[in-house]
Structures are given as structure tokens and as C-alpha cells.
Design a protein around this motif. Structure first.
Motif, PDB file in Angstrom:
ATOM      1  N   UNK A  15      34.051 -20.400  22.242  1.00  0.00           N
ATOM      2  CA  UNK A  15      33.588 -19.189  22.932  1.00  0.00           C
ATOM      3  C   UNK A  15      34.765 -18.303  23.342  1.00  0.00           C
ATOM      4  N   UNK A  16      35.893 -18.931  23.687  1.00  0.00           N
ATOM      5  CA  UNK A  16      37.085 -18.137  24.027  1.00  0.00           C
ATOM      6  C   UNK A  16      37.519 -17.323  22.812  1.00  0.00           C
ATOM      7  N   UNK A  17      37.540 -17.965  21.646  1.00  0.00           N
ATOM      8  CA  UNK A  17      37.906 -17.240  20.436  1.00  0.00           C
ATOM      9  C   UNK A  17      36.921 -16.140  20.094  1.00  0.00           C
ATOM     10  N   UNK A  35      40.815 -24.905  18.652  1.00  0.00           N
ATOM     11  CA  UNK A  35      41.587 -23.697  18.925  1.00  0.00           C
ATOM     12  C   UNK A  35      42.128 -23.091  17.628  1.00  0.00           C
ATOM     13  N   UNK A  36      42.579 -23.929  16.707  1.00  0.00           N
ATOM     14  CA  UNK A  36      43.096 -23.424  15.432  1.00  0.00           C
ATOM     15  C   UNK A  36      41.991 -22.730  14.641  1.00  0.00           C
ATOM     16  N   UNK A  37      40.786 -23.286  14.686  1.00  0.00           N
ATOM     17  CA  UNK A  37      39.659 -22.688  13.966  1.00  0.00           C
ATOM     18  C   UNK A  37      39.398 -21.260  14.460  1.00  0.00           C
ATOM     19  N   UNK A  38      39.385 -21.069  15.776  1.00  0.00           N
ATOM     20  CA  UNK A  38      39.070 -19.733  16.299  1.00  0.00           C
ATOM     21  C   UNK A  38      40.254 -18.790  16.185  1.00  0.00           C
ATOM     22  N   UNK A  96      42.161 -12.782  11.518  1.00  0.00           N
ATOM     23  CA  UNK A  96      41.364 -11.932  10.632  1.00  0.00           C
ATOM     24  C   UNK A  96      41.005 -10.606  11.315  1.00  0.00           C
ATOM     25  N   UNK A  97      40.634 -10.719  12.588  1.00  0.00           N
ATOM     26  CA  UNK A  97      40.166  -9.535  13.319  1.00  0.00           C
ATOM     27  C   UNK A  97      41.318  -8.600  13.667  1.00  0.00           C
ATOM     28  N   UNK A 128      39.078 -27.548  10.692  1.00  0.00           N
ATOM     29  CA  UNK A 128      40.395 -27.250  11.249  1.00  0.00           C
ATOM     30  C   UNK A 128      41.450 -27.231  10.152  1.00  0.00           C
ATOM     31  N   UNK A 129      41.380 -28.176   9.222  1.00  0.00           N
ATOM     32  CA  UNK A 129      42.324 -28.192   8.106  1.00  0.00           C
ATOM     33  C   UNK A 129      42.216 -26.914   7.288  1.00  0.00           C
TER      34      UNK A 129
END
Length: 649
Positions: A379-381, A413-416, A422-423, A447-448
Motif C-alpha cells: 500500500x505504501x508503494x 518493498x522491491x516489488x513496489x 516505472x511511474x 520479487x525476483x
């Protein structure tokens, strides 16, 4: 004395002897005791059907308590012994004409439960009389009996005119009778292909007038029926909403949610924005107040309310824009309630309240519940993507969480962060070094794949990007498809950006992708890259390194057509599953907004002709394709591919 003494296994012959005892029993006390034993044994699952003739003989006793037990016994065993059950018909008819309204209603109710042809035939005349009975209790019971009879024999109900009799009850002076008639007609309408309940303004006003004197369940039935009213003139929807609005303060959560559903429905037929805004303000207290009926119930009731609120704020975000604190999670909330609240918090967040939300999310990310922590980090991301002004603070929060070295926190965290890159391209690349320090902790496919995407996207800025990708490629054939696809693209990006660093990796990855894997998506992408690189490296660079479209938070929203449908099913399973009822209920009737002169047209051009779109795609210029997509010029892609590509680049 407690009735627990009756719940003991009894022998059939002993109970029969006691039931047929000829000893004096003026008050019928002994028969009451024996019948209680029989009902208790029946409740425990013991077969009491051999006593059927003996119990039927007790129907003649003019005691209400005994009749209730006998009728309960008949309901339970009549289907298994229909031949004996017909012996009760004379007593049923007699009881339906009894001077006591409770007995009349009891007889009609019991006959409605017994689906035996001869009893159903015998029910017709008594039921018709009871629908016009002087006592409201009998009329309301008879109304429900019609609905039960309709489930058993639709044609009989229609041919005998019971539908018209039910419609007459809508004008009954007793609100409970009105509520039961509405419930019966609604049930019949939903199950019938040729019967449809439609309300005009006059009938709707009468139903609303009956709300104040109905029980909470009666109010729910009436409010549900108001969904069948289609406003035809300006002001109809506004007037009805004003009269329904007091139900929003009810203590019963079902009444509140159903009232919310009707008001959300009527908002579609309002023409003035001022009226819509005022009505949305009235919806805020019941949906956003901890002391309302929706939040005073248990966590299960709260979850139902939260799932419905999630639909409402997608259509009317102004309803709860200033009530976000209500949805902050409490320490003792069950996980399903916490996850539902998190989603609502994200949707209600804006540039004004984002600091409060971010502070809450950082606290949630330190909890012990893994699923809850993952959702909070994600949600933070999502906040960073949704609200540009808070991206810096979200990145700082994510870096703090990465420093905790908690495995699942780091991976989430890495995922977001990938989405944030990108954004906001070329803004936060300085944190890549911190991310690369955690490569050894990555063991989840998502995540990978995210980390590999970051390495490939910034291969020219990461000095040892080739070494990092080579480490991932060591287990290429064992990785999930998601990771393999990411590795394939990242390796090609590395080769295009730094040919000398990727010259050893590209041929190896392309051969694996096209020869050693079975997934068609992976093989297709491998062949496409191979064809691009071997025929036109310049085009390959333009395609692979093209500007990516920015991520849109609109993808989080439900499709408008589906949202419109689900809003018509508030307070039902459909609103909890967020799926159309037709997907999980057989023969469920679809609901939709009925056209009207005052129906708001919010989505012009929304319903597109998908067949036409598909036809346009087919007629587009795609060039020519070979019959076998894998029949590429692999003979020209030998060991010297890298040398040729280097020359071209």
C-alpha cells in the motif's frame, strides 16, 4: 425444571403406550410430556416415524401447545409417509376455520410446509380465505404460505389468483402484513420468468409510510422492494430518498445497508448535483461512524460493511472522504477486517490526509502478521504511484523497511519500488545500490522478477549488471515462468545497452528460451527477440528500450458496468465476493439500471461493440506471418551471432 430431561433416547413402544394411555388426563399434561419426548428424540436424529398414526390422533386435542408439537412432527415426517399424512387433512381444514387466530395461522403455515399433492390441493381454499382473514397475524402468515406454495407449484399459484390477492395486501392497513406481502411478491418475482413486480410512486409512498411501524426484518423487506421502483419524473428519487434517510440511523445493520443500497440506486435518477451531494453527506455518518449499527456488530458484520463500502466509495468517493480515521486498524481486528480496511484507506487517501495514512502504514509494516505486513508495504508503494507529492516520503519509508532486513518485507518493498521506477523514471535510481545489497534474500518469484527488471532497465548504470544477471541465470531452467520471462528481457536489454557485457549471456538465454522450455509465451518471446536481433538490431533497440507507459491507478478500479451491477446487490453475497450473482447462483436474474427519462447518463459510449473492435483488429495491417511461427531462420543464428550483432550496433 429444565427440558433437558426430555432429551433421552426413548423406545418406540414405550412412547406409543404412553401416548395412547387411557388414564384420566383432563389437562392433557401426560400427552404434552410424551410429545415433548418425541420431538426431543426427533431433534436428536432418532427415527420417530413409526409413531405417525398415533401422533396424528393427537391433532384433535384443542390445546395450542400440543398442536404446535404435532404440526412440527408432521412437517418432519409427512414427506416420507404421504399416504398417512393425508389423514390429517380434515383436522387441518377444521383448524383453518378455528376461532383462535393462532391456530388458523398455524394450520396454514404447516400445510404450506408439507409438499404432498393432496394436502396442497386441500390448502387452496383455506389459504384464499386466510388471505382475507380479519386477523392481521393470519394474513401475514398466509402471505408467506403463498410464496412457499409457489416454490412447489408455480402454475397452481398463478391459476388460482393468489398473485392478485398478494398485490391487494400491499394496501393493507397493518404494516407487518404489508411487509410479508412484499417479501412474498419479491421472492415470486425473482423466481418467475413471467411475473415481475413493479412499483409506481403511489405504492412506493405507501410502503415507505409502513416502515415506521414494521419490525427490523419487515423494514428490510420493504426497502428491498423499493429497488423495483423506477423514477419517471424529476423529484421522485429525491423525495423517496428523503423519506428513506431516517433508516440510516437504525441499530440493525441489515436495515442500514439496505437503506444505503436503495439510496445509492436512487442517486442514479437524481438530476441536480446539489441534491446528490447533500444525499452523499447523509450517507457518511452510518458508513463512517464507529457508533453506527454497522460497526457495533461483530467482526463478521464489520467485514460485510467494509466490502460494501469499498464498492460505494468507487462510485461516490465524496461519501467518506473526510472519515478515513474510522478505517484505521485496531490491534484486535481479525486479519480479514484489517485487509479490507487497508484497501479502503488506500482508496480514500489524498494529498491532504496522506501523511496520516503513511504513518499508519509504516506502523502496520512492523506487525507480526505476515499477510498484513505485505499488504501494508504494498500500500505504501501504491500511495507513491497514486499521489506524486508523497513519492519521496514513500521511498524513504520503504528504504527504512528494507533496512530491517526482514525477508518478506524486503521482497515486498522491491516489488513496489519497481512500480515506482516505472511511474517516475530517472528520479530514484540512487537507491538501486541499496536494493542490490539484498539480492541474496530474494526467494519469491515476484520479487525476483521485479529485481531482475530493475537490473535490466538500468543495466548501463549498474556496473556489475552482467554479473548479477549471470548469477540469476545459473538457475534459469528451474525458475518459474514469471522469472524466466523477466530474465530473458533483462538479458536482451543488457546486450543492447552494453554489448560487450552481454555478448556471452544472450546466445545462452535465447537457446534456453527456444529449445529447452515448454512454455509457449517464453518460446514466442525468445523467437521474437532472436528474429529482431538477427535482422534489424536498430529496430530491436527501438522496441525493447521504448518508453514504457506510466502506471495508472485507474487499473485498481472496477469496470464501471460491473460496479453498477454490484451496487444493485449491496448487502448480498455478490457485494462481498465482488462478483455477479450469475457466476455463483444458478438461474439468478440479472439486475441493471432501468432506462428512464431522469436516468443519469454518466458513461457515454461505455458499451462498445467488442465484435466490431475485434473486426477492426483483424482488418489491420499486420504484414504476413508464416504458418508455423517457430519456423524462423535459425540456421543463420549460429555461434557468430554476437559478432554480427556487435558490428550492426
Amino acid at each position: 425444571m429444565s427440558d433437558a430431561k426430555y432429551f433421552q433416547r426413548g423406545k418406540i413402544h414405550e412412547l406409543r403406550t404412553e401416548l395412547n394411555s387411557e388414564k384420566k388426563d383432563k389437562q392433557h399434561t401426560k400427552k404434552k410430556t410424551v410429545l415433548k419426548k418425541i420431538v426431543a428424540n426427533m431433534t436428536m436424529g432418532n427415527d420417530m416415524s413409526p409413531l405417525f398414526p398415533d401422533v396424528i390422533n393427537c391433532m384433535q386435542i384443542p390445546v395450542l401447545e400440543i398442536k404446535k408439537m404435532v404440526y412440527l412432527y408432521l412437517i418432519n415426517y409427512s414427506r416420507t409417509k404421504p399416504d398417512i399424512a393425508v389423514m390429517a387433512i380434515p383436522t387441518f381444514i377444521k383448524d383453518a376455520e378455528d376461532h383462535n387466530p393462532l391456530i388458523r395461522a398455524l394450520a396454514i403455515r404447516t400445510m404450506g410446509y408439507i409438499n404432498v399433492d393432496k394436502i396442497v390441493d386441500a390448502l387452496i381454499d383455506p389459504l384464499r380465505h386466510c388471505l382475507r382473514d380479519q386477523d392481521p397475524y393470519v394474513r401475514k402468515t398466509a402471505a408467506i404460505a403463498v410464496a412457499k406454495l409457489y416454490m412447489y407449484d408455480k402454475g397452481l399459484v398463478e391459476s388460482e389468483g393468489f398473485i392478485d390477492l398478494l398485490r391487494d395486501l400491499l394496501a393493507d392497513a397493518n404494516p407487518t402484513v404489508v411487509a410479508n406481502a412484499v417479501a412474498a411478491l419479491t421472492e415470486i418475482s425473482e423466481r418467475s420468468d413471467n411475473i415481475s413486480l413493479k412499483l409506481n410512486m403511489t405504492v412506493s409512498n405507501k410502503l415507505v409510510a409502513a416502515l415506521n411501524e414494521c419490525s427490523e426484518w419487515g423494514q428490510t423487506y420493504i426497502l428491498e422492494a423499493l429497488m423495483l421502483f423506477v423514477p419517471q419524473e424529476i423529484g421522485d428519487a429525491e423525495l423517496l430518498c428523503e423519506r428513506i434517510a431516517p433508516r440510516l440511523q437504525h441499530a440493525n445493520s441489515s436495515v442500514v445497508l439496505t437503506a444505503v443500497k436503495v439510496i445509492m440506486y436512487l442517486l442514479n435518477y437524481m438530476t441536480k448535483e446539489e441534491d446528490i451531494t447533500n444525499m452523499c453527506k447523509k450517507l457518511s455518518p452510518p458508513l463512517g461512524n464507529r457508533s453506527s449499527g454497522l460497526f457495533l456488530g461483530g467482526p463478521e458484520v464489520q467485514y460485510v460493511a467494509l466490502r460494501n463500502i469499498l464498492l460505494i466509495i468507487q462510485r461516490r468517493p465524496d461519501v467518506l472522504r473526510n472519515d478515513i480515521k474510522v478505517f484505521f486498524c485496531k490491534y484486535n481486528d481479525p486479519i480479514y477486517v484489517k485487509l479490507a480496511k487497508l484497501e479502503i484507506m488506500y482508496r480514500l487517501s489524498n494529498a491532504i490526509n496522506v501523511d496520516q495514512v503513511l504513518s499508519e502504514l509504516k506502523e502496520y509494516a512492523t506487525e507480526i502478521d505476515v499477510d498484513f505486513v505485505r499488504k501494508a508495504v504494498r500500500s505504501i508503494g501504491r500511495l507513491a504511484v497514486k499521489i506524486e507529492s508523497t513519492a519521496d516520503r514513500c521511498i524513504s519509508a520503504l528504504l527504512e523497511l528494507i533496512q530491517t532486513k526482514v525477508n518478506y518485507v524486503v521482497q515486498e518493498a522491491i516489488v513496489v519500488i519497481k512500480d515506482i521506477f516505472r511511474q517516475y523514471p530517472n528520479q530514484y535510481e540512487s537507491i538501486i545500490g541499496t536494493l542490490c545489497e539484498n539480492l541474496d534474500n530474494l526467494d519469491e518469484p515476484e520479487a525476483k522478477a521485479a529485481m531482475i527488471w530493475i537490473i535490466g532497465q538500468y543495466a548501463d548504470r549498474i556496473e556489475n549488471s552482467d554479473e548479477l544477471l549471470d548469477d540469476f541465470l545459473f538457475t534459469f531452467l528451474e525458475e518459474p515462468v514469471e522469472v524466466q520471462l523477466s530474465l530473458l528481457t533483462a538479458t536482451v536489454k543488457l546486450f543492447i545497452k552494453r554489448p560487450s557485457a552481454g555478448q556471452e549471456l544472450v546466445p545462452k538465454v535465447l537457446r534456453w528460451a527456444t529449445e529447452d522450455v515448454d512454455n509457449p509465451d517464453l518460446r514466442d518471446r525468445g523467437y521474437i527477440y532472436w528474429r529482431l536481433l538477427s535482422t534489424d538490431p536498430v529496430a530491436a533497440k527501438a522496441v525493447v528500450l521504448s518508453d514504457k507507459p506510466r502506471i495508472s491507478t485507474e487499473s485498481d478500479n472496477m469496470e464501471p458496468v460491473m460496479l453498477d451491477e454490484l451496487l444493485l446487490h449491496i448487502s448480498s453475497l455478490a457485494s462481498i465476493y465482488h462478483k455477479s450473482p450469475q457466476t455463483f447462483i444458478q438461474n439468478a436474474k440479472p439486475k441493471f439500471l432501468v432506462p428512464s427519462p431522469v436516468l443519469n447518463s454518466r458513461y457515454p459510449g461505455q458499451r462498445r461493440n467488442h465484435d466490431s473492435d475485434f473486426g477492426d483488429l483483424l482488418s489491420g495491417s499486420f504484414g504476413t506471418f508464416e504458418a508455423n511461427p517457430y519456423n524462423v531462420n535459425t540456421v543463420n543464428l549460429g555461434d557468430n551471432i554476437v559478432e554480427n550483432l556487435l558490428l550492426d550496433l
